[in-house]
Design a protein around this motif. Structure first.
Motif, short mmCIF file in Angstrom:
data_model
loop_
_atom_site.label_atom_id
_atom_site.label_comp_id
_atom_site.label_asym_id
_atom_site.label_seq_id
_atom_site.Cartn_x
_atom_site.Cartn_y
_atom_site.Cartn_z
N ARG A 131 0.53 -1.07 -0.06
CA ARG A 131 -0.08 0.23 0.12
C ARG A 131 0.83 1.36 -0.07
O ARG A 131 0.43 2.62 -0.61
CB ARG A 131 -0.98 0.33 1.07
CG ARG A 131 -2.53 -1.02 1.10
CD ARG A 131 -3.42 -0.54 1.80
NE ARG A 131 -2.87 -0.79 2.82
CZ ARG A 131 -3.80 0.01 4.34
NH1 ARG A 131 -5.47 -0.36 4.25
NH2 ARG A 131 -3.51 -0.31 5.48
N ASP A 132 2.13 1.36 0.15
CA ASP A 132 3.24 2.80 0.08
C ASP A 132 3.76 2.47 -0.47
O ASP A 132 5.59 3.19 -0.07
CB ASP A 132 3.21 3.23 1.60
CG ASP A 132 3.83 4.64 1.90
OD1 ASP A 132 3.28 5.28 0.01
OD2 ASP A 132 4.55 5.39 2.47
N LEU A 133 4.36 2.02 -1.57
CA LEU A 133 5.64 1.35 -2.63
C LEU A 133 5.79 2.79 -3.48
O LEU A 133 4.85 3.51 -3.72
CB LEU A 133 5.09 -0.21 -4.05
CG LEU A 133 6.52 -0.67 -4.18
CD1 LEU A 133 5.65 -2.12 -5.35
CD2 LEU A 133 6.72 -0.03 -4.92
N GLU A 164 -8.11 -1.56 8.57
CA GLU A 164 -9.07 -0.95 8.18
C GLU A 164 -8.94 -0.87 6.58
O GLU A 164 -8.38 -0.25 5.97
CB GLU A 164 -9.94 0.52 8.61
CG GLU A 164 -9.48 0.33 10.20
CD GLU A 164 -8.46 1.14 10.92
OE1 GLU A 164 -7.50 1.04 10.46
OE2 GLU A 164 -8.59 1.46 11.99
N MET A 165 -9.86 -1.83 6.36
CA MET A 165 -10.08 -1.75 4.46
C MET A 165 -11.40 -0.37 4.19
O MET A 165 -11.97 0.16 5.18
CB MET A 165 -10.98 -2.71 4.17
CG MET A 165 -10.25 -4.32 4.13
SD MET A 165 -9.35 -4.63 3.12
CE MET A 165 -9.92 -5.27 1.93
N GLY A 166 -10.68 0.28 3.65
CA GLY A 166 -11.31 2.06 3.65
C GLY A 166 -10.94 2.87 4.14
O GLY A 166 -10.77 4.10 3.85
N LEU A 167 -9.36 2.15 4.24
CA LEU A 167 -8.89 3.93 4.96
C LEU A 167 -7.85 4.24 3.90
O LEU A 167 -6.95 3.25 3.22
CB LEU A 167 -7.95 3.21 6.58
CG LEU A 167 -6.89 4.38 6.96
CD1 LEU A 167 -7.83 5.39 7.99
CD2 LEU A 167 -6.05 3.79 7.63
N THR A 168 -7.92 5.46 3.35
CA THR A 168 -7.18 6.08 2.62
C THR A 168 -5.61 6.46 3.15
O THR A 168 -5.12 7.11 4.16
CB THR A 168 -7.28 7.42 2.03
OG1 THR A 168 -9.04 7.14 1.78
CG2 THR A 168 -6.66 7.80 1.02
N VAL A 169 -4.41 5.05 2.77
CA VAL A 169 -2.98 5.12 3.70
C VAL A 169 -2.02 5.46 2.12
O VAL A 169 -2.90 4.97 0.72
CB VAL A 169 -2.77 4.43 3.40
CG1 VAL A 169 -3.21 3.94 5.27
CG2 VAL A 169 -2.84 2.88 3.03
#
Length: 339
Positions: A131-133, A164-169
């Motif tokens: 999620r943060d590549l 959390e699914m649905g969390l903007t990261v």
């Protein structure tokens, strides 16, 4: 007062400070090989959510064991602060390389992408979405390997109640449309979109979307197709351009099926250029032993050339300074003799 010890590890220096933790270079008592330690900051150690997420990061790293992922060695607690010990990658981050060189050759881009795909497939097989590549989280070791690090915002699909699914990261230059929309559907294709952004930047010298603020960049991720790579980098093979542009598809279903298929597509682009180079790349990836110099993959040469540029520039300035001093002395001597 600077920190000297963390448990049985002697702290040598501070590598970096983040929002939740500090990373130190350290060495264990009785050992010679330095390691990196990530120590949770005391200011957030009392925050239950951050504390649990740090524990989850440790749990994620415990499950991953791959030559292209920063290796995890263990964890503990020091004065009520959690920490974990990991491999120290002594080389440079991809961010540092890009800052230095602007962009890199497409052959080097293929090799970096090929190794990152291998790391991603391993993580995805274990239910982990990074999620943060981004370039700052990719490290180039001195032996020519790429290491994926920083799983602090990774999604463990087996524990969605915490991460959390649905969390903007993520980092907005490299965020997939589904991340921006905070959708619950986050998958391996999300990481492939981010990788596509990184590969695009390596080939062109800039991310696929730029703007004056995050809102402008988000809008482009959601609605605007990126400019063709070959407009910026005509030497890029069409095969490679197609692979990267497929990774940047807005709809996850239109991206490569998984990281392994993307890796295969990248390999095809390299085969068209030099099949022997692909063989060297695969040999280095499969071996823990350093290859002879003539068989070193192009990525090690990239790292060496980056360090050489820095060293050469430092030497050049030193020589110029010395030359200036000598010239001033000669001019002064000539002036004195003339008088």
């Amino acid at each position: 007062m600077s920190l000297k010890w963390i448990g049985e590890y002697e702290v040598l220096e501070t590598i970096g400070i983040g929002t939740v933790g500090t990373i130190y270079k350290a060495v264990k008592t009785g050992a010679t090989q330095p390691v990196a330690i990530k120590l949770l900051l005391p200011s957030v150690s009392e925050n239950e959510l951050i504390y649990r997420r740090f524990e989850r990061e440790i749990e994620i790293l415990e499950r991953l064991n791959h030559p292209n992922i920063v290796r995890y060695y263990g964890s503990g607690k020091w004065e009520n602060q959690l920490y974990y010990v990991m491999e120290l990658v002594e080389g440079a981050s991809l961010r540092e390389v890009l800052n230095r060189k602007g962009r890199i050759r497409w052959q080097e881009t293929v090799e970096i992408g090929w190794q990152v795909c291998s790391a991603l497939q391993h993580a995805h097989n274990h239910g982990i979405i990074h999620r943060d590549l981004k370039p700052a989280n990719l490290f180039l070791s001195k032996d020519g390997r790429v290491k994926l690090g920083d799983f602090g915002t990774a999604l463990d699909t087996a524990a969605v109640n915490l991460t959390e699914m649905g969390l903007t990261v993520g980092t907005y230059y490299y965020m997939a449309p589904e991340q921006i929309r905070a959708e619950r559907r986050i998958s391996g294709q999300t990481d492939l979109y981010s990788l596509g952004c990184v590969l695009y930047e390596m080939l062109t010298g800039q991310p696929p979307f730029r703007g004056e603020n995050s809102a402008q960049i988000f809008d482009q991720h959601l609605n605007i197709p990126p400019f063709p790579i070959r407009q910026h980098s005509p030497s890029c093979p069409e095969t490679l351009e197609r692979v990267v542009m497929q990774m940047l598809e807005k709809n996850p279903d239109n991206r490569p099926f998984n990281a392994r298929s993307a890796q295969g597509a990248l390999a095809e682009a390299l085969v068209e250029w030099d099949e022997h180079e692909l063989e060297k790349m695969e040999a280095q990836h499969a071996s823990a032993v350093e290859l002879p110099e003539q068989d070193q993959p192009i990525l090690k040469k990239l790292l060496l050339s980056t360090h050489h540029e820095i060293t050469s520039e430092d030497i050049s300035w030193g020589k110029l300074s010395l030359l200036a001093i000598v010239l001033i002395a000669i001019i002064s001597l000539v002036t004195w003799l003339a008088d």
